[in-house]
Write an enzyme that holds these catalytic residues in place. Structure first.
Site, PDB file in Angstrom:
ATOM      1  N   VAL A 187       0.839  -1.204   0.000  1.00  0.00           N
ATOM      2  CA  VAL A 187       0.000   0.000   0.000  1.00  0.00           C
ATOM      3  C   VAL A 187       0.873   1.252   0.000  1.00  0.00           C
ATOM      4  O   VAL A 187       0.602   2.217  -0.723  1.00  0.00           O
ATOM      5  CB  VAL A 187      -0.980  -0.007   1.199  1.00  0.00           C
ATOM      6  CG1 VAL A 187      -1.768   1.291   1.274  1.00  0.00           C
ATOM      7  CG2 VAL A 187      -1.937  -1.193   1.097  1.00  0.00           C
ATOM      8  N   CYS A 188       1.945   1.230   0.790  1.00  0.00           N
ATOM      9  CA  CYS A 188       2.845   2.394   0.857  1.00  0.00           C
ATOM     10  C   CYS A 188       3.542   2.625  -0.483  1.00  0.00           C
ATOM     11  O   CYS A 188       3.692   3.766  -0.925  1.00  0.00           O
ATOM     12  CB  CYS A 188       3.877   2.206   1.967  1.00  0.00           C
ATOM     13  SG  CYS A 188       3.152   2.033   3.607  1.00  0.00           S
ATOM     14  N   ASP A 189       3.963   1.545  -1.114  1.00  0.00           N
ATOM     15  CA  ASP A 189       4.591   1.614  -2.430  1.00  0.00           C
ATOM     16  C   ASP A 189       3.625   2.256  -3.427  1.00  0.00           C
ATOM     17  O   ASP A 189       3.988   3.191  -4.149  1.00  0.00           O
ATOM     18  CB  ASP A 189       4.970   0.189  -2.866  1.00  0.00           C
ATOM     19  CG  ASP A 189       5.502   0.115  -4.279  1.00  0.00           C
ATOM     20  OD1 ASP A 189       6.726   0.005  -4.446  1.00  0.00           O
ATOM     21  OD2 ASP A 189       4.684   0.145  -5.232  1.00  0.00           O
ATOM     22  N   THR A 204       3.038   5.996  -2.715  1.00  0.00           N
ATOM     23  CA  THR A 204       4.189   6.807  -3.120  1.00  0.00           C
ATOM     24  C   THR A 204       4.211   6.996  -4.631  1.00  0.00           C
ATOM     25  O   THR A 204       4.400   8.109  -5.132  1.00  0.00           O
ATOM     26  CB  THR A 204       5.495   6.156  -2.622  1.00  0.00           C
ATOM     27  OG1 THR A 204       5.417   6.027  -1.196  1.00  0.00           O
ATOM     28  CG2 THR A 204       6.707   6.981  -3.006  1.00  0.00           C
TER      29      THR A 204
END
Length: 164
Positions: free
Chosen positions: A59-61, A64
């Site tokens: 999710v963070c990838d 970003t």
């Protein structure tokens, strides 16, 4: 102190949450080469600050990548903040061929997390959140995602960024 959930478990946020209309608080972060970076480093630019628990998660990838793809076409700067070590952030950028992504680490003293009210006390990570600041560091958009594994509201954040 506000509460959110992370994987459906209650989490306590430390610090005072930054709200729309306020002047953004100062912070000190480390860039990928261990240089200190402050909010004032980006004076005179509009800013989209994307906060993620860890850059190495799916999710963070995606968060970003999405903010950098969409907002990098605008006049301003996109900053991704996490407590990952600067070396891990640099490795992530290199392994994904993303040379133009600005990643900043709050691992040293959590000054960003504390000043923006996004430190997850139980995990010592930052809560998924987005802050959009105008050129004078006034907060024009603020979102702390209520479930840490969910995406932020990309469209609302990007609209606020584009409308500055």
């Amino acid at each position: 102190m506000a509460q959110i959930t992370f994987k459906q478990e209650p989490i306590t946020l430390l610090g005072s949450q930054v709200k729309t209309g306020e002047t953004a608080p100062e912070f000190t972060l480390l860039d990928n080469d261990l240089n200190e970076v402050n909010l004032s480093t980006y004076d005179g630019q509009k800013k989209l600050i994307s906060v993620v628990p860890s850059i190495d998660t799916g999710v963070c990838d995606q968060q970003t990548r999405k903010f950098n793809e969409e907002a990098s076409q605008e006049d301003g700067v996109v900053l991704t903040v996490s407590v990952d070590l600067p070396f891990a952030q640099k490795r992530w950028c290199a392994s994904n061929g993303l040379d133009n992504v600005i990643t900043l680490s709050d691992h040293k003293d959590l000054s960003f997390g504390k000043n923006y009210g996004v430190v997850m006390e139980e995990l010592r990570l930052l809560a998924r959140s987005v802050f959009v600041l105008d050129k004078n560091n006034k907060v024009v958009y603020s979102e702390i995602v209520s479930e840490g594994t969910d995406f932020p509201d990309f469209e609302s954040a990007l609209e606020a960024y584009r409308n500055i």
